[in-house]
Design an enzyme around this catalytic site. Structure first.
Site, PDB file in Angstrom:
ATOM      1  N   LEU A 100     -74.195 -45.516 -38.016  1.00 44.33           N
ATOM      2  CA  LEU A 100     -74.581 -45.012 -36.699  1.00 44.33           C
ATOM      3  C   LEU A 100     -74.043 -43.599 -36.580  1.00 44.33           C
ATOM      4  CD1 LEU A 100     -73.853 -47.941 -34.198  1.00 44.33           C
ATOM      5  CD2 LEU A 100     -76.074 -46.904 -34.670  1.00 44.33           C
ATOM      6  N   ASP A 101     -74.827 -42.689 -36.002  1.00 46.55           N
ATOM      7  CA  ASP A 101     -74.361 -41.325 -35.782  1.00 46.55           C
ATOM      8  C   ASP A 101     -73.110 -41.329 -34.920  1.00 46.55           C
ATOM      9  OD1 ASP A 101     -76.540 -40.344 -37.187  1.00 46.55           O
ATOM     10  OD2 ASP A 101     -77.766 -40.036 -35.389  1.00 46.55           O
ATOM     11  N   PRO A 102     -72.241 -40.318 -35.057  1.00 48.49           N
ATOM     12  CA  PRO A 102     -71.058 -40.244 -34.192  1.00 48.49           C
ATOM     13  C   PRO A 102     -71.406 -40.288 -32.708  1.00 48.49           C
ATOM     14  CG  PRO A 102     -70.843 -38.697 -36.006  1.00 48.49           C
ATOM     15  CD  PRO A 102     -72.232 -39.274 -36.105  1.00 48.49           C
TER      16      PRO A 102
END
Length: 305
Positions: A47-49
């Protein structure tokens, strides 16, 4: 003085983390692994930050089956910021362009319909995909742009939840490999005003939803009170991500041969495909695949304790 090496525990199972905003998936994994003091760990797709939500973390024997969660369908809610494009396709990037917005609910619904079903998506430069061994995001940070081939993904659900002037909230159900940032950017292009992801929350990963997640804050609280062993209460069974698979149960006799690598017969086995395999004591002992002659062939086995 020589540093004493930390002795890690053999921990088996899955923790459903509600990934906090600002952490990479790997940073979140390593934090939980440290809290659990676990020997072996892996996550099931980044998951993206910027993103929050369902992040299944696999420990010990569960890591053998993480690929099946990686390949599972996903669900998201995203807040689409209209009228602004960024370098990364989300709120963490630098603003590239601002455009006027002329979007109402009817026009947006019409645009959404174009992206339902099987579509072609070009992966973003700011992604973990590799080119000649280098992640694309590293090339992007160096100012390089390389050609990426379009890939087929499936959008099973794309629903407008709300529209408030320059922001639209969407619910998405999609196949593995779908980039929500790309979906939002492509929508913005169709609408003529540009767009980027302002917020992103994963609501589903295979069979797992938000109803079973635990926050990092909660894990830290329990660890402070009860240590690493206190976190074992949050561990789901090793095969919890495979609950939708058919199951076969082997007798003590057939389980012995199966665990030694031999295909065996099971009366209730389906005609084809992958299956969860349990023994007479209802212990999960691995996954098998139905062979052409109807026997259950071992594919991944659980370490005996």
């Amino acid at each position: 003085m020589a540093q004493v090496k930390r002795v890690r525990r053999f921990v088996d199972g899955v923790i459903l983390l509600d990934k906090p905003k600002g952490l990479t998936s790997n940073a979140a994994l390593q934090k939980v692994r440290w809290l659990l003091n676990a020997e072996k760990a892996g996550h099931t797709g980044s998951l993206d930050p910027l993103a929050t939500g369902v992040l299944p973390l696999c420990f010990g024997e569960a890591t053998k089956f993480s690929q099946y969660l990686l390949e599972a369908d996903k669900g998201y809610e995203t807040l689409m910021q209209l009228g602004v494009t960024t370098t990364t396709g989300d709120a963490e990037g630098e603003v590239l362009e601002r455009r006027p917005i002329d979007v109402d609910r009817e026009r947006l619904e019409t645009a959404l319909a174009r992206f339902k079903g099987e579509i072609q998506q070009v992966p973003p430069m700011y992604s973990a995909l590799k080119r000649d061994g280098q992640p694309l995001y590293k090339l992007a940070r160096a100012g390089e742009v390389v050609e990426r081939e379009a890939r087929s993904v499936t959008i099973a659900r794309l629903e407008l939840l709300s529209l408030d002037s320059d922001q639209a909230r969407l619910a998405v159900a999609c196949s593995k490999g779908t980039y929500i940032r790309t979906l939002v950017e492509d929508l913005g292009q169709v609408l003529g005003c540009g767009a980027h992801v302002a917020e992103l929350r994963r609501t589903q990963a295979g069979p797992f939803g938000l109803d079973r997640v635990v926050t990092l804050e909660r894990l830290e609280q329990v660890h402070a009170l009860a240590g690493a062993e206190g976190l074992d209460e949050f561990l789901l069974p090793v095969d919890s991500g495979l609950g939708h698979w058919p199951q076969v149960t082997l007798t003590e006799h057939t389980a012995y041969y199966w665990l030694h690598g031999q295909p065996v017969r099971a009366p209730e086995a389906p005609k084809f495909g992958l299956v969860r395999v349990r023994d007479e004591a209802d212990r999960f002992i691995g996954i098998g695949e139905i062979s052409d002659d109807g026997r259950v062939a071992p594919r991944r086995l659980i370490r005996s304790k």
